[in-house]
Design a protein around this motif. Sequence first.
Motif, PDB file in Angstrom:
ATOM      1  N   VAL A 249       0.844  -1.202   0.000  1.00  0.00           N
ATOM      2  CA  VAL A 249       0.000   0.000   0.000  1.00  0.00           C
ATOM      3  C   VAL A 249       0.879   1.252   0.000  1.00  0.00           C
ATOM      4  N   ILE A 250       0.523   2.175  -0.904  1.00  0.00           N
ATOM      5  CA  ILE A 250       1.274   3.435  -1.072  1.00  0.00           C
ATOM      6  C   ILE A 250       0.418   4.573  -0.507  1.00  0.00           C
ATOM      7  N   ILE A 251       1.019   5.423   0.326  1.00  0.00           N
ATOM      8  CA  ILE A 251       0.294   6.600   0.830  1.00  0.00           C
ATOM      9  C   ILE A 251       0.718   7.795  -0.023  1.00  0.00           C
ATOM     10  N   ALA A 252      -0.269   8.491  -0.593  1.00  0.00           N
ATOM     11  CA  ALA A 252       0.050   9.530  -1.577  1.00  0.00           C
ATOM     12  C   ALA A 252      -0.588  10.869  -1.258  1.00  0.00           C
ATOM     13  N   THR A 253       0.109  11.910  -1.672  1.00  0.00           N
ATOM     14  CA  THR A 253      -0.379  13.286  -1.775  1.00  0.00           C
ATOM     15  C   THR A 253      -0.221  14.129  -0.508  1.00  0.00           C
ATOM     16  N   GLN A 254       0.405  15.251  -0.736  1.00  0.00           N
ATOM     17  CA  GLN A 254       0.656  16.287   0.287  1.00  0.00           C
ATOM     18  C   GLN A 254       1.491  15.781   1.455  1.00  0.00           C
ATOM     19  N   MET A 255       2.321  14.752   1.227  1.00  0.00           N
ATOM     20  CA  MET A 255       3.093  14.224   2.356  1.00  0.00           C
ATOM     21  C   MET A 255       4.112  15.263   2.833  1.00  0.00           C
ATOM     22  N   LEU A 256       4.768  15.941   1.873  1.00  0.00           N
ATOM     23  CA  LEU A 256       5.701  17.020   2.249  1.00  0.00           C
ATOM     24  C   LEU A 256       5.367  18.265   1.425  1.00  0.00           C
ATOM     25  N   ASP A 257       4.069  18.562   1.361  1.00  0.00           N
ATOM     26  CA  ASP A 257       3.560  19.575   0.428  1.00  0.00           C
ATOM     27  C   ASP A 257       4.290  20.925   0.510  1.00  0.00           C
ATOM     28  N   SER A 258       4.627  21.357   1.708  1.00  0.00           N
ATOM     29  CA  SER A 258       5.236  22.696   1.829  1.00  0.00           C
ATOM     30  C   SER A 258       6.611  22.723   1.162  1.00  0.00           C
ATOM     31  N   MET A 259       7.178  21.516   0.889  1.00  0.00           N
ATOM     32  CA  MET A 259       8.501  21.485   0.257  1.00  0.00           C
ATOM     33  C   MET A 259       8.445  21.771  -1.246  1.00  0.00           C
ATOM     34  N   HIS A 260       7.248  22.061  -1.778  1.00  0.00           N
ATOM     35  CA  HIS A 260       7.175  22.659  -3.128  1.00  0.00           C
ATOM     36  C   HIS A 260       8.052  23.915  -3.140  1.00  0.00           C
ATOM     37  N   GLU A 261       7.965  24.675  -2.058  1.00  0.00           N
ATOM     38  CA  GLU A 261       8.659  25.965  -1.958  1.00  0.00           C
ATOM     39  C   GLU A 261       9.776  25.934  -0.931  1.00  0.00           C
ATOM     40  N   SER A 262       9.500  25.289   0.182  1.00  0.00           N
ATOM     41  CA  SER A 262      10.384  25.410   1.338  1.00  0.00           C
ATOM     42  C   SER A 262      11.446  24.303   1.359  1.00  0.00           C
ATOM     43  N   GLN A 263      12.558  24.583   2.020  1.00  0.00           N
ATOM     44  CA  GLN A 263      13.616  23.569   2.107  1.00  0.00           C
ATOM     45  C   GLN A 263      13.388  22.606   3.270  1.00  0.00           C
ATOM     46  N   ARG A 264      12.413  22.929   4.110  1.00  0.00           N
ATOM     47  CA  ARG A 264      12.113  22.056   5.255  1.00  0.00           C
ATOM     48  C   ARG A 264      10.611  21.785   5.296  1.00  0.00           C
ATOM     49  N   PRO A 265      10.234  20.615   5.770  1.00  0.00           N
ATOM     50  CA  PRO A 265       8.790  20.339   5.864  1.00  0.00           C
ATOM     51  C   PRO A 265       8.221  20.963   7.139  1.00  0.00           C
ATOM     52  N   THR A 266       6.937  21.013   7.226  1.00  0.00           N
ATOM     53  CA  THR A 266       6.317  21.443   8.480  1.00  0.00           C
ATOM     54  C   THR A 266       6.380  20.273   9.465  1.00  0.00           C
ATOM     55  N   ARG A 267       6.159  20.569  10.727  1.00  0.00           N
ATOM     56  CA  ARG A 267       6.131  19.506  11.748  1.00  0.00           C
ATOM     57  C   ARG A 267       5.015  18.520  11.428  1.00  0.00           C
ATOM     58  N   ALA A 268       3.894  19.059  10.968  1.00  0.00           N
ATOM     59  CA  ALA A 268       2.745  18.183  10.684  1.00  0.00           C
ATOM     60  C   ALA A 268       3.081  17.213   9.548  1.00  0.00           C
TER      61      ALA A 268
END
Length: 496
Positions: A282-301
């Motif tokens: 099973v693959i979990i998909a979408t928005q896993m590290l969404d903020s990294m489109h722009e940012s060099q670090r992910p959010t805590r969430a």
Amino acid sequence: MDEYNLPLNRVEKARTKIVATVGPSCCEPSQLAILARSGVSVFRLNMAHAGPEQQQPHVDHIRQVSEDINEPLAILVDLAGPKFRLGELPDEGIFCGRDETFFLVKQNPSAANELVTSYQALVDELSLGDLVMFADGTVSMLVEELFPDRARLRVQQHGIIRSRQGINLPGVKLSAPAISVEDHQHAIWAAKTGVDFVSLSFVRSPDEVRTLKDIIRSNSSTARVIAKIEKREALERLEEIVAEADGIMVARGDLGVEIDVAEMPLAQKRIIRVCHEYHKPVIIATQMLDSMHESQRPTRAEATDVANAVLDGADACMLSGETAIGKHPRLAVEMMNRIAQVTEKSLEGLPIRQSAKKNAGGLHEVTAAVVRGAGTMAQSLNAKLVVVASHSGRTALALSQQRNFSPTIGVSSKESTLRLMCLYWGVTPLRNAPAENIEQLIKYTDEWACRVGLAAKGDRIVIVGGSHLTAGQGNKKMSSGVHDIVVVHEVEGTIA
Ligand SMILES: Nc1ncnc2c1ncn2[C@@H]1O[C@H](COP(=O)(O)OP(=O)(O)OP(=O)(O)O)[C@@H](O)[C@H]1O
Ligand SMILES: CC(=O)C(=O)O
């Protein structure tokens, strides 16, 4: 390889596999190579955004990179399925203000508030009071009045809509076929070009999965079919769909619009649980590290989301826009790999999982028992390595589903089988090992494990193989697919 200017040390890949979507940010061979060296095992080609002509060079590049870095890499072709999209809109999009009126028209929009879609019959399938969602559910409109050639909608939730964005109709049962003419053509292309996995979007029933399997088989491909769960109808028939598919993707982008987003976390956990019962990846998909489109670090969430998927037992986590159009594809892959690795440490020492409660994978009972025994032996002997010789990949999958923490190496004389292992949790496919002869395989593994530092003299290695290992190639027993040999080998460390 130097031409790619790769970092000297490739990272150790997490046991949880990483699927990365290919797009403008990462489609050059050098970029693909870097992503592969940073942790990606499977590359996804989204047919909703580019057809076979544009995707074929990506297939060629991935295969070339796989040769250059001497590592199997799998390709997943994601068919668009019955997703309706908006037609072309002005580049800046259209702002839909609250309570404004728009029209969904069958064709030829002639005013700024007339919207056309990729599915002409959509207007006929709407009912008064239906909610139409645009832009991943960020804009919603209510159907207020229906005409033969158009539907009048009123904006409930305001926002901007843009060209070719998806449209969702939560709760509306649509009659559009699961596999459109275009999907069919794309599936034939995928089969002929030799990809490893084909996924179907908006699956509603197991029959749709079966139809895609038939198309793939009848085009001489052994590609595995992944069913994407993104509709309430799929959740209602989840067990049947999981039983029929070779793997599942939790497609949270659309699932989070098709059902109440508040229900989605528990739906994700239920899907993973059912996949475990059937031993399907099973693959979990979408928005896993969404903020990294722009940012060099992910959010805590986001970091917590990846970690939770690993803890819940996902086989793979997927990156979408983060690698396709994001600013930091490599950092996103490295981050996902690191979160998975750190989280996986907490799984060490857990008892191995039981055999599949529901055997829908066609695994022979002898193989199931042998795999069970091998896992238990590897744990109680504290084996440094488990090696599985697999023809079809089924035994490698069965071992992976046990979640044995000992590093597992998959060998096969078929490159296509090694590529399937790219999706299997904890299995590292190894090229060029003599997978058909037990003595040679033991000798090879002994030397290889010492050379790469995975084992030393006196350590134990558990080897799982089929009767072909002793019967020899060409023997009838070999095609039985039964794996009935477990060997515990004490490393001799014959190399200096
Ligand atoms: N081959 C491609 N060429 C151009 N852009 C791409 C390509 N593949 C993906 N993208 C872009 O990356 C973004 C994220 O990719 P993803 O595959 O998740 O698309 P999506 O439209 O959100 O997914 P889906 O089609 O499953 O709804 C997309 O919005 C798209 O703009
Ligand atoms: C991946 C995908 O299709 C989704 O999340 O909707």
